[in-house]
Design a protein around this motif. Structure first.
Motif, PDB file in Angstrom:
ATOM      1  N   GLN A  34      32.491  66.374 -36.950  1.00  0.00           N
ATOM      2  CA  GLN A  34      33.110  66.897 -38.164  1.00  0.00           C
ATOM      3  C   GLN A  34      32.936  68.410 -38.231  1.00  0.00           C
ATOM      4  O   GLN A  34      33.808  69.113 -38.732  1.00  0.00           O
ATOM      5  N   SER A  35      31.821  68.910 -37.728  1.00  0.00           N
ATOM      6  CA  SER A  35      31.605  70.349 -37.694  1.00  0.00           C
ATOM      7  C   SER A  35      32.657  71.022 -36.811  1.00  0.00           C
ATOM      8  O   SER A  35      33.208  72.061 -37.174  1.00  0.00           O
ATOM      9  N   LEU A  36      32.942  70.412 -35.667  1.00  0.00           N
ATOM     10  CA  LEU A  36      33.988  70.959 -34.796  1.00  0.00           C
ATOM     11  C   LEU A  36      35.342  70.890 -35.484  1.00  0.00           C
ATOM     12  O   LEU A  36      36.150  71.817 -35.394  1.00  0.00           O
ATOM     13  N   PRO A  47      33.565  76.816 -21.846  1.00  0.00           N
ATOM     14  CA  PRO A  47      33.002  75.615 -21.216  1.00  0.00           C
ATOM     15  C   PRO A  47      33.961  74.427 -21.356  1.00  0.00           C
ATOM     16  O   PRO A  47      34.519  74.188 -22.427  1.00  0.00           O
ATOM     17  N   GLU A  48      34.149  73.734 -20.253  1.00  0.00           N
ATOM     18  CA  GLU A  48      35.043  72.573 -20.240  1.00  0.00           C
ATOM     19  C   GLU A  48      34.608  71.534 -21.274  1.00  0.00           C
ATOM     20  O   GLU A  48      35.446  70.893 -21.916  1.00  0.00           O
ATOM     21  N   GLU A  49      33.298  71.388 -21.448  1.00  0.00           N
ATOM     22  CA  GLU A  49      32.783  70.422 -22.412  1.00  0.00           C
ATOM     23  C   GLU A  49      33.224  70.764 -23.831  1.00  0.00           C
ATOM     24  O   GLU A  49      33.570  69.888 -24.616  1.00  0.00           O
ATOM     25  N   LEU A  50      33.209  72.061 -24.157  1.00  0.00           N
ATOM     26  CA  LEU A  50      33.629  72.501 -25.480  1.00  0.00           C
ATOM     27  C   LEU A  50      35.123  72.246 -25.667  1.00  0.00           C
ATOM     28  O   LEU A  50      35.542  71.743 -26.715  1.00  0.00           O
ATOM     29  N   GLU A  51      35.910  72.569 -24.668  1.00  0.00           N
ATOM     30  CA  GLU A  51      37.347  72.342 -24.742  1.00  0.00           C
ATOM     31  C   GLU A  51      37.651  70.861 -24.993  1.00  0.00           C
ATOM     32  O   GLU A  51      38.421  70.509 -25.894  1.00  0.00           O
ATOM     33  N   HIS A  52      37.018  69.990 -24.223  1.00  0.00           N
ATOM     34  CA  HIS A  52      37.234  68.548 -24.383  1.00  0.00           C
ATOM     35  C   HIS A  52      36.754  68.060 -25.754  1.00  0.00           C
ATOM     36  O   HIS A  52      37.410  67.224 -26.382  1.00  0.00           O
ATOM     37  N   HIS A  91      49.315  76.755 -30.937  1.00  0.00           N
ATOM     38  CA  HIS A  91      49.117  75.965 -29.726  1.00  0.00           C
ATOM     39  C   HIS A  91      47.625  75.681 -29.604  1.00  0.00           C
ATOM     40  O   HIS A  91      46.793  76.527 -29.925  1.00  0.00           O
ATOM     41  N   ARG A  92      47.286  74.483 -29.148  1.00  0.00           N
ATOM     42  CA  ARG A  92      45.869  74.101 -29.102  1.00  0.00           C
ATOM     43  C   ARG A  92      45.044  75.023 -28.216  1.00  0.00           C
ATOM     44  O   ARG A  92      43.863  75.234 -28.474  1.00  0.00           O
ATOM     45  N   ALA A  93      45.642  75.609 -27.177  1.00  0.00           N
ATOM     46  CA  ALA A  93      44.897  76.523 -26.304  1.00  0.00           C
ATOM     47  C   ALA A  93      44.416  77.744 -27.093  1.00  0.00           C
ATOM     48  O   ALA A  93      43.284  78.201 -26.910  1.00  0.00           O
ATOM     49  N   LEU A  94      45.257  78.248 -27.988  1.00  0.00           N
ATOM     50  CA  LEU A  94      44.866  79.388 -28.816  1.00  0.00           C
ATOM     51  C   LEU A  94      43.790  78.983 -29.811  1.00  0.00           C
ATOM     52  O   LEU A  94      42.837  79.734 -30.051  1.00  0.00           O
ATOM     53  N   VAL A  95      43.902  77.794 -30.376  1.00  0.00           N
ATOM     54  CA  VAL A  95      42.889  77.298 -31.316  1.00  0.00           C
ATOM     55  C   VAL A  95      41.553  77.165 -30.601  1.00  0.00           C
ATOM     56  O   VAL A  95      40.516  77.618 -31.110  1.00  0.00           O
ATOM     57  N   ILE A  96      41.559  76.575 -29.427  1.00  0.00           N
ATOM     58  CA  ILE A  96      40.323  76.400 -28.652  1.00  0.00           C
ATOM     59  C   ILE A  96      39.709  77.758 -28.331  1.00  0.00           C
ATOM     60  O   ILE A  96      38.500  77.951 -28.465  1.00  0.00           O
ATOM     61  N   LEU A 154      36.606  69.743 -28.554  1.00  0.00           N
ATOM     62  CA  LEU A 154      37.523  70.193 -29.604  1.00  0.00           C
ATOM     63  C   LEU A 154      38.799  69.355 -29.616  1.00  0.00           C
ATOM     64  O   LEU A 154      39.288  68.969 -30.679  1.00  0.00           O
ATOM     65  N   ILE A 155      39.327  69.072 -28.441  1.00  0.00           N
ATOM     66  CA  ILE A 155      40.530  68.237 -28.348  1.00  0.00           C
ATOM     67  C   ILE A 155      40.231  66.848 -28.899  1.00  0.00           C
ATOM     68  O   ILE A 155      41.001  66.298 -29.701  1.00  0.00           O
TER      69      ILE A 155
END
Length: 107
Positions: A22-24, A60-65, A40-45, A67-68
């Motif tokens: 929920q924090s993310l 970090p790939e972990e952060l990207e995943h 676009h989600r890339a800009l949000v990330i 958030l998605i």
């Protein structure tokens, strides 16, 4: 920075309680509002990573995943979708994320 990566990693692996997810989601919502409600989600990330202190050229790939996953889980759950106002303006599978301000009740 290590703590932020740890949170993202634990969230991505499902080890973090819902509160971390929920924090993310709150970070995603804040960034979407800052970007005018849609992006676009890339800009949000990239923007969320920046607010968490990460180098946007090496997110970090972990952060990207994480958030998605956070966006998708909240979008799929009707109650949470209404709470955050998350919306996919071009439908499922779209990488364009938006937030409906009138619906959102989370602060």
């Amino acid at each position: 920075m290590g703590k932020n990566l740890e949170i993202a990693s634990e969230t991505a692996n499902g080890k973090k309680p819902a509160r971390g997810k929920q924090s993310l989601a709150k970070h995603v919502r804040e960034v979407l509002l800052m970007l005018g409600g849609e992006a676009h989600r890339a800009l949000v990330i990239e923007q969320v990573a920046r607010t968490l202190g990460h180098d946007v050229h090496q997110i970090p790939e972990e952060l990207e995943h994480a958030l998605i996953l956070s966006f998708e889980e909240n979008w799929r759950d009707e109650r949470r979708r209404a709470a955050y106002g998350f919306h996919l303006p071009f439908g499922e599978g779209s990488h364009r994320w938006s937030v409906r301000v009138a619906e959102a009740t989370v602060h």
